[in-house]
Design a protein around this motif. Structure first.
Motif, PDB file in Angstrom:
ATOM      1  N   ASN A  83     -55.304 104.840 102.310  1.00 28.35           N
ATOM      2  CA  ASN A  83     -53.924 104.041 102.361  1.00 28.35           C
ATOM      3  C   ASN A  83     -54.309 103.316 103.965  1.00 28.35           C
ATOM      4  N   PRO A  84     -54.426 102.040 104.055  1.00 27.51           N
ATOM      5  CA  PRO A  84     -54.752 101.458 105.097  1.00 27.51           C
ATOM      6  C   PRO A  84     -53.732 101.724 106.392  1.00 27.51           C
ATOM      7  N   ASN A  85     -52.676 101.870 105.732  1.00 27.88           N
ATOM      8  CA  ASN A  85     -51.529 102.235 106.687  1.00 27.88           C
ATOM      9  C   ASN A  85     -51.720 103.466 107.553  1.00 27.88           C
ATOM     10  N   ASP A  86     -52.190 104.599 106.673  1.00 25.21           N
ATOM     11  CA  ASP A  86     -52.541 105.841 107.417  1.00 25.21           C
ATOM     12  C   ASP A  86     -53.291 105.502 109.055  1.00 25.21           C
ATOM     13  N   TRP A  87     -54.063 104.636 109.013  1.00 27.74           N
ATOM     14  CA  TRP A  87     -54.713 104.466 110.258  1.00 27.74           C
ATOM     15  C   TRP A  87     -53.514 103.981 111.406  1.00 27.74           C
ATOM     16  N   LYS A  88     -52.636 103.150 110.835  1.00 22.19           N
ATOM     17  CA  LYS A  88     -51.575 102.525 111.809  1.00 22.19           C
ATOM     18  C   LYS A  88     -50.593 103.582 112.173  1.00 22.19           C
ATOM     19  N   GLU A  89     -50.062 104.557 111.127  1.00 21.13           N
ATOM     20  CA  GLU A  89     -49.155 105.517 111.395  1.00 21.13           C
ATOM     21  C   GLU A  89     -49.842 106.670 112.277  1.00 21.13           C
ATOM     22  N   ARG A  90     -51.293 106.596 112.391  1.00 20.23           N
ATOM     23  CA  ARG A  90     -51.654 107.268 113.394  1.00 20.23           C
ATOM     24  C   ARG A  90     -51.641 107.173 114.757  1.00 20.23           C
ATOM     25  N   GLN A  91     -51.180 105.862 114.946  1.00 24.05           N
ATOM     26  CA  GLN A  91     -50.814 105.362 116.413  1.00 24.05           C
ATOM     27  C   GLN A  91     -49.642 105.845 116.866  1.00 24.05           C
ATOM     28  N   TYR A  92     -48.637 106.350 116.057  1.00 25.95           N
ATOM     29  CA  TYR A  92     -47.593 106.765 116.154  1.00 25.95           C
ATOM     30  C   TYR A  92     -47.359 108.309 116.398  1.00 25.95           C
ATOM     31  N   TRP A  93     -48.620 108.860 116.433  1.00 25.80           N
ATOM     32  CA  TRP A  93     -48.799 110.365 116.581  1.00 25.80           C
ATOM     33  C   TRP A  93     -47.653 111.119 117.467  1.00 25.80           C
ATOM     34  N   GLY A  94     -47.721 110.567 118.567  1.00 27.92           N
ATOM     35  CA  GLY A  94     -46.666 111.261 119.623  1.00 27.92           C
ATOM     36  C   GLY A  94     -45.282 111.230 119.102  1.00 27.92           C
ATOM     37  N   GLU A  95     -44.913 109.918 118.609  1.00 33.85           N
ATOM     38  CA  GLU A  95     -43.369 109.568 118.397  1.00 33.85           C
ATOM     39  C   GLU A  95     -42.977 110.645 116.888  1.00 33.85           C
ATOM     40  N   TYR A  96     -44.468 110.784 116.113  1.00 33.96           N
ATOM     41  CA  TYR A  96     -43.820 111.599 114.819  1.00 33.96           C
ATOM     42  C   TYR A  96     -43.626 113.179 115.373  1.00 33.96           C
ATOM     43  N   THR A  97     -44.647 113.494 116.331  1.00 34.84           N
ATOM     44  CA  THR A  97     -44.362 114.905 116.826  1.00 34.84           C
ATOM     45  C   THR A  97     -42.945 115.128 117.167  1.00 34.84           C
ATOM     46  N   GLU A  98     -42.664 114.128 118.101  1.00 38.28           N
ATOM     47  CA  GLU A  98     -41.290 114.345 118.656  1.00 38.28           C
ATOM     48  C   GLU A  98     -40.121 114.352 117.381  1.00 38.28           C
TER      49      GLU A  98
END
Ligand code: ADP
Length: 278
Positions: free
Chosen positions: A192-207
């Motif tokens: 899912n090409p979106n997965d690479w995009k979501e990866r950019q929000y790693w820190g936000e998802y962590t929080e």
């Protein structure tokens, strides 16, 4: 226990302080043997619960893309009798779903007494993706932690045993898995090409995950943060958590089944007596 559940609210959780790798002291071969034993016990427990109809089980699986939600479901469902298992996946809400409160689509997939429901993503998306991407005003998603707690309390009061798993992978592991999906045609359907995009929000998802886990943990609906870089260890932790949660209920299920057996026998005797008297 391999991983202890988080059973209290308001504990400040730091995911970066929790390992994503399997602990060195756990030997893989031993673990696989242990896994088999636990799965046998889980199967028996499921059978008793199915007959007794006093409890149900809700398994919530959350985690970043590629964390292994599908793989975990495959493993857990594989260990169970499919007769009593329901799997539900929650994606972007449909128009109809958006026109209801956020728990509407969730509630209808909760388990009946005797059964298991396994959630691939869940109501937690409504405080995760929604929070990270500000899909709704803050005022709305902020109130949802309390709504979720009340909702889960209601389920628990009806006999539902709730287990919530955050599959915890490292950023490097995610990268490897995404690249593997690209390289392997048999895994291409998961791309899912979106997965690479979501990866950019790693820190936000962590929080967002830390807050959700901290605010929505309780005795009756705990979270487990599962080190999930190694699939065999991830499966072991989840299976052990299930067995240890269900095991204390075994006696009460056996008793309920015995009572039912006696009641059925008494009814049959009564019926026979009446037939004779005719
Ligand atoms: P998965 O990634 O679980 O294999 P999909 O590729 O269908 O499955 O992705 C589901 C997507 O739906 C995820 O990006 C997830 O964040 C999103 N989603 C789930 N629930 C909600 C929600 N309540 N609001 C917005 N997006 C959601």
């Amino acid at each position: 226990m391999y991983v202890d559940p988080i059973t209290k609210r308001d504990k400040k959780l730091s995911l970066k302080d929790i390992d994503t790798a399997a602990p060195k002291k756990v030997n893989k071969e031993e673990a696989l043997k242990q896994q088999e034993k636990l799965e046998e016990e889980l199967f028996m427990l499921q059978d008793l619960m199915f007959g007794a109809k006093k409890n149900s089980v809700l398994v919530v699986l959350q985690g970043r893309d590629t964390a292994g939600k599908d793989g975990t479901i495959k493993r857990v469902v594989g260990a169970l009798n499919p007769r009593g298992v329901h799997v539900a996946s929650f994606g972007v809400p449909t128009e109809e779903e958006r026109e209801h409160d956020f728990l509407w689509r969730i509630h209808r997939h909760t388990p009946r007494l005797g059964e298991f429901s396994i959630f691939n993503r869940s109501h937690y998306e409504d405080v995760l993706v929604v929070r990270v991407h500000q899909l709704l005003p803050e005022k709305i998603w902020k109130e949802r932690y309390d709504h979720i707690n009340t909702f889960e309390e209601t389920l628990a009061e009806h006999g539902c045993l709730i287990l919530k798993f955050f599959l915890h992978i490292s950023k490097d592991e995610q990268k490897d898995r995404l690249l593997e999906r690209e390289a392997d045609p048999s895994k291409a359907w998961k791309l899912n090409p979106n997965d690479w995009k979501e990866r950019q929000y790693w820190g936000e998802y962590t929080e967002a995950n830390e807050v959700a886990i901290s605010r929505c943990s309780s005795e009756h609906a705990p979270w487990w943060v599962v080190p999930a870089d190694a699939k065999w260890y991830r499966n072991l932790v989840v299976t052990e958590a299930l067995v240890k949660t269900l095991r204390p209920y075994r006696e009460s299920w056996v008793k309920a089944l015995e009572r039912e057996g006696k009641a059925a026998k008494a009814a049959l005797e009564e019926y026979k007596k009446k037939e004779k008297a005719k």
